[in-house]
Design an enzyme around this catalytic site. Structure first.
Site, PDB file in Angstrom:
ATOM      1  N   LYS A 199       0.835  -1.209   0.000  1.00  0.00           N
ATOM      2  CA  LYS A 199       0.000   0.000   0.000  1.00  0.00           C
ATOM      3  C   LYS A 199       0.863   1.250   0.000  1.00  0.00           C
ATOM      4  O   LYS A 199       2.020   1.235   0.439  1.00  0.00           O
ATOM      5  CB  LYS A 199      -0.952   0.041   1.203  1.00  0.00           C
ATOM      6  CG  LYS A 199      -0.286   0.178   2.589  1.00  0.00           C
ATOM      7  CD  LYS A 199      -0.106   1.603   3.072  1.00  0.00           C
ATOM      8  CE  LYS A 199       0.661   1.655   4.393  1.00  0.00           C
ATOM      9  NZ  LYS A 199       1.682   2.633   4.515  1.00  0.00           N
ATOM     10  N   ASP A 216      -2.750  -1.350   9.551  1.00  0.00           N
ATOM     11  CA  ASP A 216      -2.887  -1.319   8.086  1.00  0.00           C
ATOM     12  C   ASP A 216      -3.479  -2.603   7.493  1.00  0.00           C
ATOM     13  O   ASP A 216      -3.720  -2.670   6.288  1.00  0.00           O
ATOM     14  CB  ASP A 216      -1.499  -1.154   7.426  1.00  0.00           C
ATOM     15  CG  ASP A 216      -0.860   0.169   7.745  1.00  0.00           C
ATOM     16  OD1 ASP A 216      -1.602   1.134   7.972  1.00  0.00           O
ATOM     17  OD2 ASP A 216       0.380   0.237   7.745  1.00  0.00           O
TER      18      ASP A 216
HETATM   19  O1  C5P Z   1      -0.440  -0.866  14.054  1.00  0.00           O
HETATM   20  P1  C5P Z   1       0.986  -1.111  13.693  1.00  0.00           P
HETATM   21  O2  C5P Z   1       1.561  -2.294  14.416  1.00  0.00           O
HETATM   22  O3  C5P Z   1       1.232  -1.145  12.236  1.00  0.00           O
HETATM   23  O4  C5P Z   1       1.775   0.152  14.230  1.00  0.00           O
HETATM   24  C1  C5P Z   1       3.154   0.143  14.456  1.00  0.00           C
HETATM   25  C2  C5P Z   1       3.527   1.315  15.339  1.00  0.00           C
HETATM   26  O5  C5P Z   1       3.344   2.547  14.624  1.00  0.00           O
HETATM   27  C3  C5P Z   1       2.680   1.472  16.596  1.00  0.00           C
HETATM   28  O6  C5P Z   1       3.194   0.689  17.643  1.00  0.00           O
HETATM   29  C4  C5P Z   1       2.816   2.956  16.876  1.00  0.00           C
HETATM   30  O7  C5P Z   1       4.044   3.238  17.501  1.00  0.00           O
HETATM   31  C5  C5P Z   1       2.872   3.563  15.485  1.00  0.00           C
HETATM   32  N1  C5P Z   1       1.534   4.000  15.031  1.00  0.00           N
HETATM   33  C6  C5P Z   1       0.989   5.150  15.577  1.00  0.00           C
HETATM   34  N2  C5P Z   1      -0.253   5.568  15.168  1.00  0.00           N
HETATM   35  C7  C5P Z   1      -0.932   4.886  14.211  1.00  0.00           C
HETATM   36  C8  C5P Z   1      -0.379   3.732  13.612  1.00  0.00           C
HETATM   37  C9  C5P Z   1       0.872   3.311  14.054  1.00  0.00           C
HETATM   38  O8  C5P Z   1       1.597   5.785  16.441  1.00  0.00           O
HETATM   39  N3  C5P Z   1      -2.133   5.333  13.820  1.00  0.00           N
END
Ligand code: C5P
Length: 305
Positions: free
Chosen positions: A10, A137
């Site tokens: 993406k 995501d």
């Molecule tokens: O959800 P995901 O595991 O992909 O996110 C990885 C990291 O990115 C989270 O632990 C956070 O630190 C950061 N993040 C964030 N806000 C979001 C998505 C991700 O701070 N909306």
């Protein structure tokens, strides 16, 4: 039984990041688009009690864990748990999406694993709910196309988009950690060098450009709030962004949390031309051309072995 599914990389056409929440995530508004650059995940049944074994191969394997921290492993286990069966599988991940690149390659693997495991175990529940438990995501990786993401990115609704958009994908050798880039953004905002958006909302001009099938209009409205943070950590990326526009791209931007940079071209021929010029600069370690939007996670094959 061996089941194979695939899911797309993406990009974010708009990534507007709001305040840090108490759960450690940031509220955001994003417009996602799926690329025709896909990882494949195959799952094969093993004898009961043997557990899950995972192997990673393909073009990008460095830094991808083969243990239970791999999102595809967590996804198949989650589906088995919902159905109430023991999870005994070999998982084979074939990676075409660069790793730790800001292209949601790990999320694509989880989405493909969800689709394959749901097929194997006959799970009819809502995969979006399971996806939200594993990452922000993955919900988008399941639906693909073009979509608006809200909350921390996990709430997705399709957005109307006409035509094809041709992107030059420029990857860098060193991955960037997503949490680190978000932390850097908070730091830059605290210092006052970068401002947070006043309102979190999709840009009407961007949605209009997508409806008009106009790469030229879309190029004017691309935005990524994480870009200053990614550039603060990896300043060399600016040279790549500049090289792309110098070489004729309509616009260039950091992909998600980076370090991949993406450049929008007028059409496929133009994208190939820009890609050849960027390759010649040696600023990127890998240059690809991809079309968007592309379908979300889907079954590829189902064989009795
Ligand atoms: O959800 P995901 O595991 O992909 O996110 C990885 C990291 O990115 C989270 O632990 C956070 O630190 C950061 N993040 C964030 N806000 C979001 C998505 C991700 O701070 N909306």
């Amino acid at each position: 039984m061996k089941i194979t599914a695939s899911a797309p990389a993406k990009i974010n056409l708009q990534l507007s990041v709001g305040a840090l929440r108490t759960d450690g995530y940031h509220d955001l508004v994003t417009v996602y688009q799926a690329l025709d650059l896909r990882d494949q995940v195959s799952i094969t049944e093993r004898a009961e009690g043997m557990g899950v074994q995972c192997s990673v191969n393909g073009e990008f394997t460095d830094g991808v864990p083969g243990d239970e921290t791999n999102l595809a492993v967590r996804a198949v286990k989650l589906v088995a748990e919902q159905v109430g069966v023991s999870c005994d599988l070999s998982i084979d991940i074939k990676k075409a999406i660069p790793v730790a690149a800001g292209l949601a390659g790990g999320s694509a693997d989880a989405a493909a694993a969800f689709v394959a495991a749901a097929e194997l175990y006959g799970y009819g529940g809502d995969l979006q709910i399971l996806a939200a438990q594993l990452g922000s995501d993955i919900g988008f990786s399941l639906i693909g196309g073009t979509a608006l993401g809200t909350s921390r990115g996990e709430v997705v609704v399709p957005v109307m988009s006409r035509g094809d958009y041709c992107w030059v994908i420029m990857s860098s050798t060193n991955g960037l950690s997503t949490p680190r880039v978000y932390q850097k953004l908070d730091q830059l905002r605290d210092e006052g060098s970068v401002r947070a958006p006043l309102q979190l909302q999709p840009k009407p001009e961007l949605l209009q450009a997508l409806l008009a099938a106009s790469p030229t209009d879309l190029a004017k409205h691309l935005s990524n709030d994480l870009q200053p943070a990614a550039l603060a950590i990896a300043p060399k990326l600016q040279r790549l962004l500049d090289a792309a526009t110098d070489d004729g791209a309509l616009a260039s931007i950091v992909a998600g949390s980076g370090p991949t940079c993406i450049a929008l071209a007028k059409d496929y021929e133009h994208a190939l031309d820009v890609a050849a010029r960027i390759t010649a600069t040696n600023l990127a370690n890998r240059v690809l051309v991809a079309k968007a939007p592309a379908p979300g996670a889907e079954l590829v094959s189902k064989d009795r072995n």
